[in-house]
Scaffold this active site. Structure first.
Site, PDB file in Angstrom:
ATOM      1  N   HIS B 231       4.005  17.054  15.336  1.00 31.17           N
ATOM      2  CA  HIS B 231       5.232  16.755  15.100  1.00 31.17           C
ATOM      3  C   HIS B 231       6.021  15.115  14.798  1.00 31.17           C
ATOM      4  O   HIS B 231       4.777  14.741  15.267  1.00 31.17           O
ATOM      5  CB  HIS B 231       6.074  17.060  16.960  1.00 31.17           C
ATOM      6  CG  HIS B 231       6.643  18.385  16.838  1.00 31.17           C
ATOM      7  ND1 HIS B 231       6.872  19.006  18.226  1.00 31.17           N
ATOM      8  CD2 HIS B 231       7.167  19.484  16.375  1.00 31.17           C
ATOM      9  CE1 HIS B 231       7.281  20.034  18.253  1.00 31.17           C
ATOM     10  NE2 HIS B 231       7.590  20.333  17.240  1.00 31.17           N
ATOM     11  N   SER B 235       7.209  13.883  20.568  1.00 32.00           N
ATOM     12  CA  SER B 235       7.944  13.399  21.792  1.00 32.00           C
ATOM     13  C   SER B 235       7.260  12.753  23.135  1.00 32.00           C
ATOM     14  O   SER B 235       7.900  12.247  24.061  1.00 32.00           O
ATOM     15  CB  SER B 235       8.242  14.797  23.312  1.00 32.00           C
ATOM     16  OG  SER B 235       7.341  15.853  22.930  1.00 32.00           O
ATOM     17  N   HIS B 240      -1.074  14.130  19.441  1.00 34.66           N
ATOM     18  CA  HIS B 240      -1.789  15.621  20.008  1.00 34.66           C
ATOM     19  C   HIS B 240      -0.991  16.739  18.798  1.00 34.66           C
ATOM     20  O   HIS B 240      -0.443  16.099  17.510  1.00 34.66           O
ATOM     21  CB  HIS B 240      -0.657  15.656  21.199  1.00 34.66           C
ATOM     22  CG  HIS B 240       0.826  15.897  21.056  1.00 34.66           C
ATOM     23  ND1 HIS B 240       1.011  14.340  21.196  1.00 34.66           N
ATOM     24  CD2 HIS B 240       1.629  16.385  20.847  1.00 34.66           C
ATOM     25  CE1 HIS B 240       2.656  15.119  21.169  1.00 34.66           C
ATOM     26  NE2 HIS B 240       3.075  16.179  21.416  1.00 34.66           N
ATOM     27  N   HIS B 242      -0.010  20.955  17.507  1.00 36.59           N
ATOM     28  CA  HIS B 242       0.866  22.028  18.292  1.00 36.59           C
ATOM     29  C   HIS B 242      -0.054  23.132  17.815  1.00 36.59           C
ATOM     30  O   HIS B 242      -0.250  22.842  16.685  1.00 36.59           O
ATOM     31  CB  HIS B 242       1.992  22.049  18.763  1.00 36.59           C
ATOM     32  CG  HIS B 242       2.630  21.186  18.818  1.00 36.59           C
ATOM     33  ND1 HIS B 242       3.184  21.650  19.841  1.00 36.59           N
ATOM     34  CD2 HIS B 242       2.941  20.038  18.384  1.00 36.59           C
ATOM     35  CE1 HIS B 242       4.416  19.891  19.802  1.00 36.59           C
ATOM     36  NE2 HIS B 242       3.829  19.030  19.339  1.00 36.59           N
TER      37      HIS B 242
END
Lengths: 299, 299
Positions: B231, B235, B240, B242
């Protein structure tokens, strides 16, 4: 004849638990028919809302409470004339193309190298041009759908070849600003982003800027309120650009690329452009490119 | 106390016409409460289906017919015990955080140049690290949630620094394969893709290949059945990745980028990597970066 009441179910074609819509295949009078049932969205007028009955809740059953959270099931108030619960659409008789269209398909993740493009996609694209995109040429050069055209740029005074026709997509009701959906079709003959190189950057920027100007003038929407993007694989192989309101909800990740991202990537890809890039995207497993091509090569 | 029956409506927080779900703010006993009403999805058992009544259709009203297409409105059969029409969730008392969470936000389209990154995003990212990502460090180095960890690669035998911890996302029920959702957290301290350069390509490829091997071994899913993506904006600002089943439906276009696309772009961006790229994405207009940053610069 009352079609729905004569429908005999055969099998479920697809069921979207997110949008609460189901497509069913069956027969009416021994011919194939498709029935689509979709629950209607909430359409509540804040001025008339007060207690739970005014929200349309009829009966309630408590399932569970945990801290500040609680869960219930409910029945809803409904009325066939003033407050129906669902839309029921029928296609009858339904063709094989209809059935294939609403049959659930599973996406596959594709890593398309330049070699795989040459081996499978280039011949497929060739087969999908010609007569298959005659309707695009009718719009571009024969005046078909002229009454729908919002802007037509046949000559680019900036000399950047940013020529295109902008018209509303058929999915748009042409009223609701939050679901605005336009298509800009390039007048220049380009099949897909695979054909773009750094030489096309001025053309793409010119088209983008004219789209921004037109949409601002006609609808008052700023660039930050618009999504301007292309599809890969596209549904037809004459280069076109999607222009939607930023709030239009679509399940589009894995197929859509912002036009600005295409331009940015072209800046770095060198003179051969996307022809030498590896493209990654999602593709339906009922797509000819999967069944006749990638499925033989990719795990 | 029967919460829903004591609810007094104040205003609509958000209404998703696509997923037929509405969030309402009001009061119960003069404290804030949120009521969420969502229509339930169709849950039809093919074995029990025959005529239209078995599909759950009660009354019908024909709207229009055109060629093979026809449109109707309907009421549906419902029963509070065996066949409810909606889920009704209550949050009571509701905090300001709850209200902000369910308040409708509008996305904005962002063109983030390297200059805008330095001016607004870099200081924001700095403020969001430290204590804000302490929980990530607890997982990586203190053994928190160790029982959930699927794979932990502390040393990369290939020498490519592909070290990470793979664990199920909290949104996954850890059963349904079609909604598989895992998170791979990089052990190396990287904030976001803005920090990646071509030097990270071997690391990213090594992580990707280990994710593929682990998911194949544990769940039998092939690479073409997975979406592996990042992303931007993420967030939280510890890098990281997904990992989801390719069929998981998300409205994620404009925020997600396939890891393979990140790697491909790094091949062409040169030694400074994404720090010199222009990134385009969607961002909520309630996000601090919009309200305190981009809204001053972008139309």
């Amino acid at each position: 004849m009352d079609l729905v009441k004569n429908f005999q179910f055969s099998r479920i074609l697809s069921n979207s638990t997110d949008s609460k819509k189901i497509y069913l295949l069956g027969t009416i009078d021994s011919q194939n028919a498709i029935v689509a049932i979709e629950k209607v969205a909430f359409d509540l007028d804040p001025k008339s809302l007060s207690d739970y009955k005014s929200l349309g809740i009829d009966q309630l059953r408590l399932l569970d409470i945990n801290d500040v959270y609680s869960w219930n099931m409910a029945t809803l108030i409904q009325n066939i004339d003033s407050n129906p619960a669902a839309k029921v659409n029928v296609i009858y008789p339904a063709s094989d193309t209809h059935i294939k269209k609403y049959q659930e398909s599973k996406p596959r993740y594709i890593v398309e190298t330049p070699e795989l493009y040459q081996k499978y996609v280039a011949p497929y694209v060739e087969s999908m041009r010609g007569d298959r995109i005659k309707w695009v040429h009718q719009i571009l050069f024969k005046g078909t759908e002229a009454e729908r055209v919002l802007t037509r740029v046949d000559e680019d005074p900036s000399g950047r070849n940013g020529t295109f026709v902008l018209l509303p997509d058929l999915k748009w009701d042409r009223k609701t600003l939050e679901t605005l959906y336009l298509i800009a079709i390039s007048i220049k003959d380009i099949a897909s982003i695979r054909d773009l190189t750094e030489a096309h950057i001025p053309m793409l920027e010119s088209i983008r800027d004219k789209i921004y100007a037109t949409v601002y003038e006609k609808y008052g929407l700023e660039p930050s309120q618009l999504k301007i993007y292309v599809h890969y694989q596209p549904s037809y192989y004459h280069f076109h650009i999607h222009v939607t309101h930023v709030q239009l909800q679509q399940n589009d990740f894995g197929r859509s690329i912002f036009l600005d991202s295409v331009i940015e990537q072209l800046r770095h890809l060198g003179p051969e452009g996307f022809s030498k890039a590896t493209l990654t995207y999602l593709l339906s497993d009922t797509h000819d490119l999967w069944t006749n091509g990638f499925s033989k090569e990719l795990r």
